[in-house]
Write an enzyme that holds these catalytic residues in place. Structure first.
Site, PDB file in Angstrom:
ATOM      1  N   HIS A 157      -7.237 -13.514   1.027  1.00 13.61           N
ATOM      2  CA  HIS A 157      -6.788 -12.877   2.274  1.00 13.61           C
ATOM      3  C   HIS A 157      -6.744 -13.883   3.430  1.00 13.61           C
ATOM      4  O   HIS A 157      -6.034 -13.657   4.417  1.00 13.61           O
ATOM      5  CB  HIS A 157      -7.708 -11.712   2.623  1.00 13.61           C
ATOM      6  CG  HIS A 157      -6.981 -10.516   3.171  1.00 13.61           C
ATOM      7  ND1 HIS A 157      -6.086  -9.776   2.417  1.00 13.61           N
ATOM      8  CD2 HIS A 157      -6.995  -9.945   4.395  1.00 13.61           C
ATOM      9  CE1 HIS A 157      -5.597  -8.799   3.164  1.00 13.61           C
ATOM     10  NE2 HIS A 157      -6.136  -8.878   4.363  1.00 13.61           N
TER      11      HIS A 157
ATOM     12  N   HIS B  89       2.688  -3.807   7.720  1.00 13.50           N
ATOM     13  CA  HIS B  89       1.818  -2.956   8.531  1.00 13.50           C
ATOM     14  C   HIS B  89       2.618  -1.778   9.088  1.00 13.50           C
ATOM     15  O   HIS B  89       3.738  -1.958   9.564  1.00 13.50           O
ATOM     16  CB  HIS B  89       1.228  -3.736   9.709  1.00 13.50           C
ATOM     17  CG  HIS B  89       0.179  -4.711   9.303  1.00 13.50           C
ATOM     18  ND1 HIS B  89      -0.170  -5.789  10.085  1.00 13.50           N
ATOM     19  CD2 HIS B  89      -0.597  -4.785   8.196  1.00 13.50           C
ATOM     20  CE1 HIS B  89      -1.121  -6.483   9.465  1.00 13.50           C
ATOM     21  NE2 HIS B  89      -1.396  -5.886   8.328  1.00 13.50           N
TER      22      HIS B  89
ATOM     23  N   LYS C  72       0.836  -1.198   0.000  1.00 15.09           N
ATOM     24  CA  LYS C  72       0.000   0.000   0.000  1.00 15.09           C
ATOM     25  C   LYS C  72       0.871   1.249   0.000  1.00 15.09           C
ATOM     26  O   LYS C  72       1.907   1.291   0.649  1.00 15.09           O
ATOM     27  CB  LYS C  72      -0.926  -0.001   1.222  1.00 15.09           C
ATOM     28  CG  LYS C  72      -2.023  -1.062   1.176  1.00 15.09           C
ATOM     29  CD  LYS C  72      -2.954  -0.932   2.368  1.00 15.09           C
ATOM     30  CE  LYS C  72      -4.121  -1.923   2.271  1.00 15.09           C
ATOM     31  NZ  LYS C  72      -5.023  -1.803   3.436  1.00 15.09           N
TER      32      LYS C  72
END
Length: 299
Positions: free
Chosen positions: A245, A271, A173
């Site tokens: 996922h 993360h 991301k």
């Protein structure tokens, strides 16, 4: 709709200063549009400068009455705060009406996982004699072996695989890159797929470096990966709701249960916060508290 000058300026701010993706920008603007839809439902067309804190609180109450999920409400509140902070930054308003808005309390649900026997069952039902059989084995092994998001899997490139060091470079991301270890089993199936199947595909120009391709020689889509996983779960007799996922959840959970450090798992998952990684665990709370105590600077 929002007054055009405000809208365009905010769009430019999100794109240039926040460096958000086009999808994220449209999500922010879409949530702002909900606010003006609320005013339209009341027969009102206030200027941005006229919006008050009370207006925003009534709006949040309105979307709650519509049955909007708490997570979606939280995103809307975050978007409103971002918008009015921007207006304050640009000195377009004197006071921030969103300053006292409270974010709805979210319930964090433990994600579904599958155990190693269920994973093996899904791999065992793959027909390796079919052209896409070895590719699908490589996909499942890579999802489980590296804990990738489906978007990260389909964008994985040959040049991202460092076989000698058993690492892959993953673009996550926000276009953030990370290095993730890849096991020998996943590497083995990737190499078999490349040497025995992929080499015979009519690879289209621009897709030469992508690992996982469809029969037309272009990059595999997210929907295709979801379909592959769902089909294999059904064939293996699994009654759970399985998605790509699920393999990411299982990757993290199995590592933590095997004694892996939570910070190491955080790095591999990409993360930004260790508290996000915590929802992938199904462990004793005292153990997690001990991990936080050991690694948090304020402990």
């Amino acid at each position: 709709m929002i007054n055009n000058p405000y809208l365009q300026s905010y769009r430019n701010y999100l794109r240039l200063e926040r460096s958000l993706s086009s999808n994220s920008i449209e999500a922010y603007l879409g949530d702002l549009n909900k606010l003006f839809q609320y005013f339209e439902s009341l027969g009102q067309t206030p200027q941005v400068k006229e919006i008050s804190s009370a207006d925003l609180k009534f709006f949040i109450s309105w979307i709650n009455d519509l049955g909007m999920l708490a997570s979606t409400q939280a995103r809307v509140v975050s978007g409103l705060k971002s918008f009015f902070s921007f207006l304050m930054l640009e000195e377009l308003i004197a006071d921030d009406p969103s300053a006292l808005l409270e974010t709805p309390r979210l319930t964090r649900h433990l994600p579904d996982t599958i155990d190693i026997h269920e994973i093996n069952a899904m791999i065992d039902v793959i027909d390796a004699s079919k052209p896409d059989g070895m590719r699908n084995k490589a996909i499942l092994e890579t999802l489980y072996g590296c804990g990738l998001r489906v978007s990260e899997l389909i964008n994985l490139k040959i040049s991202d695989v460092f076989e000698e060091n058993e690492y892959i470079r993953v673009t996550g991301k926000g276009n953030k890159e990370r290095l993730v270890p890849i096991g020998s089993t996943a590497l083995k199936y990737i190499n078999i797929y490349r040497q025995e199947t992929r080499v015979h595909l009519p690879i289209k120009r621009g897709f030469e470096d992508y690992i996982f391709l469809n029969r037309s020689g272009t990059r595999l889509s997210r929907i295709s990966v979801f379909s592959i996983v769902k089909t294999l779960a059904e064939r293996s007799g699994l009654k759970k709701s399985i998605s790509p996922h699920t393999f990411r959840h299982s990757f993290a959970t199995h590592l933590i249960e095997g004694g892996a450090d939570l910070r190491a798992v955080q790095e591999m998952l990409g993360h930004s916060s260790i508290t996000t990684t915590e929802i992938y665990t199904h462990l004793d709370r005292d153990y997690l508290r001990g991990i936080i105590t050991e690694f948090h600077p304020r402990s």
